[in-house]
Design a protein around this motif. Structure first.
Motif, PDB file in Angstrom:
ATOM      1  N   THR A   1      14.982 -25.699   2.168  1.00  0.00           N
ATOM      2  CA  THR A   1      13.519 -25.706   2.208  1.00  0.00           C
ATOM      3  C   THR A   1      13.010 -25.615   3.639  1.00  0.00           C
ATOM      4  O   THR A   1      11.972 -25.023   3.882  1.00  0.00           O
ATOM      5  CB  THR A   1      12.969 -26.975   1.542  1.00  0.00           C
ATOM      6  N   GLU A   2      13.764 -26.160   4.592  1.00  0.00           N
ATOM      7  CA  GLU A   2      13.350 -26.094   5.989  1.00  0.00           C
ATOM      8  C   GLU A   2      13.378 -24.657   6.484  1.00  0.00           C
ATOM      9  O   GLU A   2      12.468 -24.211   7.198  1.00  0.00           O
ATOM     10  CB  GLU A   2      14.255 -26.968   6.884  1.00  0.00           C
ATOM     11  N   SER A   3      14.421 -23.904   6.093  1.00  0.00           N
ATOM     12  CA  SER A   3      14.498 -22.526   6.559  1.00  0.00           C
ATOM     13  C   SER A   3      13.406 -21.672   5.906  1.00  0.00           C
ATOM     14  O   SER A   3      12.854 -20.774   6.528  1.00  0.00           O
ATOM     15  CB  SER A   3      15.879 -21.931   6.267  1.00  0.00           C
ATOM     16  N   VAL A   4      13.085 -21.975   4.662  1.00  0.00           N
ATOM     17  CA  VAL A   4      12.015 -21.244   3.980  1.00  0.00           C
ATOM     18  C   VAL A   4      10.676 -21.545   4.645  1.00  0.00           C
ATOM     19  O   VAL A   4       9.878 -20.639   4.901  1.00  0.00           O
ATOM     20  CB  VAL A   4      11.974 -21.604   2.474  1.00  0.00           C
ATOM     21  N   LYS A   5      10.424 -22.812   4.950  1.00  0.00           N
ATOM     22  CA  LYS A   5       9.182 -23.191   5.603  1.00  0.00           C
ATOM     23  C   LYS A   5       9.072 -22.562   6.986  1.00  0.00           C
ATOM     24  O   LYS A   5       8.012 -22.076   7.378  1.00  0.00           O
ATOM     25  CB  LYS A   5       9.077 -24.712   5.717  1.00  0.00           C
ATOM     26  N   ALA A   6      10.166 -22.554   7.726  1.00  0.00           N
ATOM     27  CA  ALA A   6      10.161 -21.963   9.062  1.00  0.00           C
ATOM     28  C   ALA A   6       9.895 -20.463   8.981  1.00  0.00           C
ATOM     29  O   ALA A   6       9.148 -19.900   9.792  1.00  0.00           O
ATOM     30  CB  ALA A   6      11.486 -22.231   9.764  1.00  0.00           C
ATOM     31  N   ASP A   7      10.502 -19.806   7.993  1.00  0.00           N
ATOM     32  CA  ASP A   7      10.306 -18.374   7.816  1.00  0.00           C
ATOM     33  C   ASP A   7       8.852 -18.067   7.463  1.00  0.00           C
ATOM     34  O   ASP A   7       8.247 -17.138   7.998  1.00  0.00           O
ATOM     35  CB  ASP A   7      11.241 -17.846   6.730  1.00  0.00           C
ATOM     36  N   ARG A   8       8.271 -18.864   6.571  1.00  0.00           N
ATOM     37  CA  ARG A   8       6.864 -18.666   6.199  1.00  0.00           C
ATOM     38  C   ARG A   8       5.947 -18.882   7.381  1.00  0.00           C
ATOM     39  O   ARG A   8       4.991 -18.141   7.584  1.00  0.00           O
ATOM     40  CB  ARG A   8       6.480 -19.612   5.068  1.00  0.00           C
ATOM     41  N   ALA A   9       6.229 -19.905   8.190  1.00  0.00           N
ATOM     42  CA  ALA A   9       5.402 -20.192   9.360  1.00  0.00           C
ATOM     43  C   ALA A   9       5.491 -19.044  10.367  1.00  0.00           C
ATOM     44  O   ALA A   9       4.481 -18.638  10.952  1.00  0.00           O
ATOM     45  CB  ALA A   9       5.837 -21.496  10.012  1.00  0.00           C
ATOM     46  N   ARG A  10       6.701 -18.514  10.555  1.00  0.00           N
ATOM     47  CA  ARG A  10       6.887 -17.395  11.489  1.00  0.00           C
ATOM     48  C   ARG A  10       6.118 -16.175  11.017  1.00  0.00           C
ATOM     49  O   ARG A  10       5.420 -15.522  11.785  1.00  0.00           O
ATOM     50  CB  ARG A  10       8.376 -17.067  11.604  1.00  0.00           C
ATOM     51  N   ARG A  11       6.202 -15.871   9.719  1.00  0.00           N
ATOM     52  CA  ARG A  11       5.485 -14.720   9.167  1.00  0.00           C
ATOM     53  C   ARG A  11       3.967 -14.910   9.255  1.00  0.00           C
ATOM     54  O   ARG A  11       3.234 -13.970   9.549  1.00  0.00           O
ATOM     55  CB  ARG A  11       5.889 -14.487   7.721  1.00  0.00           C
ATOM     56  N   ALA A  12       3.496 -16.127   9.008  1.00  0.00           N
ATOM     57  CA  ALA A  12       2.065 -16.398   9.098  1.00  0.00           C
ATOM     58  C   ALA A  12       1.574 -16.216  10.528  1.00  0.00           C
ATOM     59  O   ALA A  12       0.482 -15.672  10.760  1.00  0.00           O
ATOM     60  CB  ALA A  12       1.755 -17.808   8.606  1.00  0.00           C
TER      61      ALA A  12
ATOM     62  N   GLN B   1       2.902 -14.262  12.824  1.00  0.00           N
ATOM     63  CA  GLN B   1       2.904 -12.827  13.113  1.00  0.00           C
ATOM     64  C   GLN B   1       1.686 -12.145  12.507  1.00  0.00           C
ATOM     65  O   GLN B   1       1.041 -11.313  13.136  1.00  0.00           O
ATOM     66  CB  GLN B   1       4.185 -12.175  12.577  1.00  0.00           C
ATOM     67  N   ALA B   2       1.366 -12.502  11.270  1.00  0.00           N
ATOM     68  CA  ALA B   2       0.207 -11.906  10.595  1.00  0.00           C
ATOM     69  C   ALA B   2      -1.081 -12.267  11.327  1.00  0.00           C
ATOM     70  O   ALA B   2      -1.977 -11.436  11.473  1.00  0.00           O
ATOM     71  CB  ALA B   2       0.149 -12.362   9.138  1.00  0.00           C
ATOM     72  N   ALA B   3      -1.192 -13.526  11.785  1.00  0.00           N
ATOM     73  CA  ALA B   3      -2.387 -13.956  12.507  1.00  0.00           C
ATOM     74  C   ALA B   3      -2.533 -13.187  13.813  1.00  0.00           C
ATOM     75  O   ALA B   3      -3.640 -12.783  14.179  1.00  0.00           O
ATOM     76  CB  ALA B   3      -2.330 -15.459  12.778  1.00  0.00           C
TER      77      ALA B   3
ATOM     78  N   ASP C   1      -5.485  -8.893  16.882  1.00  0.00           N
ATOM     79  CA  ASP C   1      -5.554  -7.638  17.610  1.00  0.00           C
ATOM     80  C   ASP C   1      -6.466  -6.642  16.894  1.00  0.00           C
ATOM     81  O   ASP C   1      -7.205  -5.899  17.523  1.00  0.00           O
ATOM     82  CB  ASP C   1      -4.159  -7.028  17.778  1.00  0.00           C
ATOM     83  N   LYS C   2      -6.420  -6.619  15.562  1.00  0.00           N
ATOM     84  CA  LYS C   2      -7.243  -5.695  14.796  1.00  0.00           C
ATOM     85  C   LYS C   2      -8.709  -6.101  14.813  1.00  0.00           C
ATOM     86  O   LYS C   2      -9.583  -5.254  14.695  1.00  0.00           O
ATOM     87  CB  LYS C   2      -6.770  -5.626  13.337  1.00  0.00           C
ATOM     88  N   ASP C   3      -9.010  -7.386  14.917  1.00  0.00           N
ATOM     89  CA  ASP C   3     -10.371  -7.882  14.834  1.00  0.00           C
ATOM     90  C   ASP C   3     -11.185  -7.622  16.096  1.00  0.00           C
ATOM     91  O   ASP C   3     -12.398  -7.758  16.068  1.00  0.00           O
ATOM     92  CB  ASP C   3     -10.384  -9.379  14.516  1.00  0.00           C
ATOM     93  N   LYS C   4     -10.562  -7.253  17.170  1.00  0.00           N
ATOM     94  CA  LYS C   4     -11.288  -7.013  18.409  1.00  0.00           C
ATOM     95  C   LYS C   4     -11.952  -5.637  18.324  1.00  0.00           C
ATOM     96  O   LYS C   4     -11.294  -4.613  18.254  1.00  0.00           O
ATOM     97  CB  LYS C   4     -10.346  -7.062  19.601  1.00  0.00           C
ATOM     98  N   ILE C   5     -13.295  -5.651  18.305  1.00  0.00           N
ATOM     99  CA  ILE C   5     -14.026  -4.398  18.263  1.00  0.00           C
ATOM    100  C   ILE C   5     -15.047  -4.383  19.388  1.00  0.00           C
ATOM    101  O   ILE C   5     -15.472  -5.435  19.874  1.00  0.00           O
ATOM    102  CB  ILE C   5     -14.737  -4.186  16.907  1.00  0.00           C
ATOM    103  N   THR C   6     -15.452  -3.195  19.757  1.00  0.00           N
ATOM    104  CA  THR C   6     -16.442  -3.077  20.814  1.00  0.00           C
ATOM    105  C   THR C   6     -17.839  -3.204  20.209  1.00  0.00           C
ATOM    106  O   THR C   6     -18.018  -3.108  18.989  1.00  0.00           O
ATOM    107  CB  THR C   6     -16.323  -1.707  21.511  1.00  0.00           C
ATOM    108  N   SER C   7     -18.826  -3.417  21.065  1.00  0.00           N
ATOM    109  CA  SER C   7     -20.193  -3.547  20.567  1.00  0.00           C
ATOM    110  C   SER C   7     -20.667  -2.227  19.962  1.00  0.00           C
ATOM    111  O   SER C   7     -21.432  -2.218  18.995  1.00  0.00           O
ATOM    112  CB  SER C   7     -21.129  -3.995  21.682  1.00  0.00           C
TER     113      SER C   7
END
Length: 100
Positions: free
Chosen positions: A14-25, A27-29, A34-40
Motif C-alpha cells: 500500500t505504501e508503494s501504491v500511495k507513493a506512486d499515486r502521489a508522484r503521478r498527482a 506530475q499532473a499538477a 504550465d498549461k494554465d499560464k495564459i497571456t492577457s
C-alpha cells in the motif's frame, strides 16, 4: 523452445501504491500549472469568444423577465414584513415590549 524466463511480479504494498499515486498527482499538477499560464491577450480573446456565444434576450423577453423579478421581490418583501410584524406582535403580547 525459448530460453525466456517467466516474469516475476513485484509485491505491491500500500505504501508503494500511495507513493506512486502521489508522484503521478504531482506530475499532473505541474503539467496543469504550465498549461494554465495564459497571456492577457489570450484571456481577452477567450472572453470575446465566449461573449459571442451568449444568446441575448429580445426586448419583449427582457420586459417580461423584469416584471417577474420586480413581482418576486415585492412578494418576498411582503412576506418578510408579515413575519417581522408577527414576531413583534408575539413579543408585545408575551413580554410587554414596546418599540418607540
Amino acid at each position: 523452445m525459448s530460453n525466456k524466463k517467466p516474469k516475476v511480479k513485484k509485491a505491491v504494498t500500500t505504501e508503494s501504491v500511495k507513493a506512486d499515486r502521489a508522484r503521478r498527482a504531482a506530475q499532473a499538477a505541474n503539467q496543469r500549472k504550465d498549461k494554465d499560464k495564459i497571456t492577457s491577450r489570450e484571456y481577452w480573446k477567450g472572453v470575446k469568444t465566449e461573449m459571442s456565444k451568449v444568446v441575448w434576450p429580445t426586448r419583449k423577453e427582457l420586459g417580461a423577465f423584469t416584471v417577474v423579478v420586480i413581482c418576486t421581490c415585492a412578494v418576498f418583501a411582503l412576506g418578510f414584513w408579515a413575519v417581522d410584524s408577527g414576531f413583534l406582535a408575539i413579543l408585545k403580547a408575551i413580554l410587554g415590549v414596546t418599540l418607540s
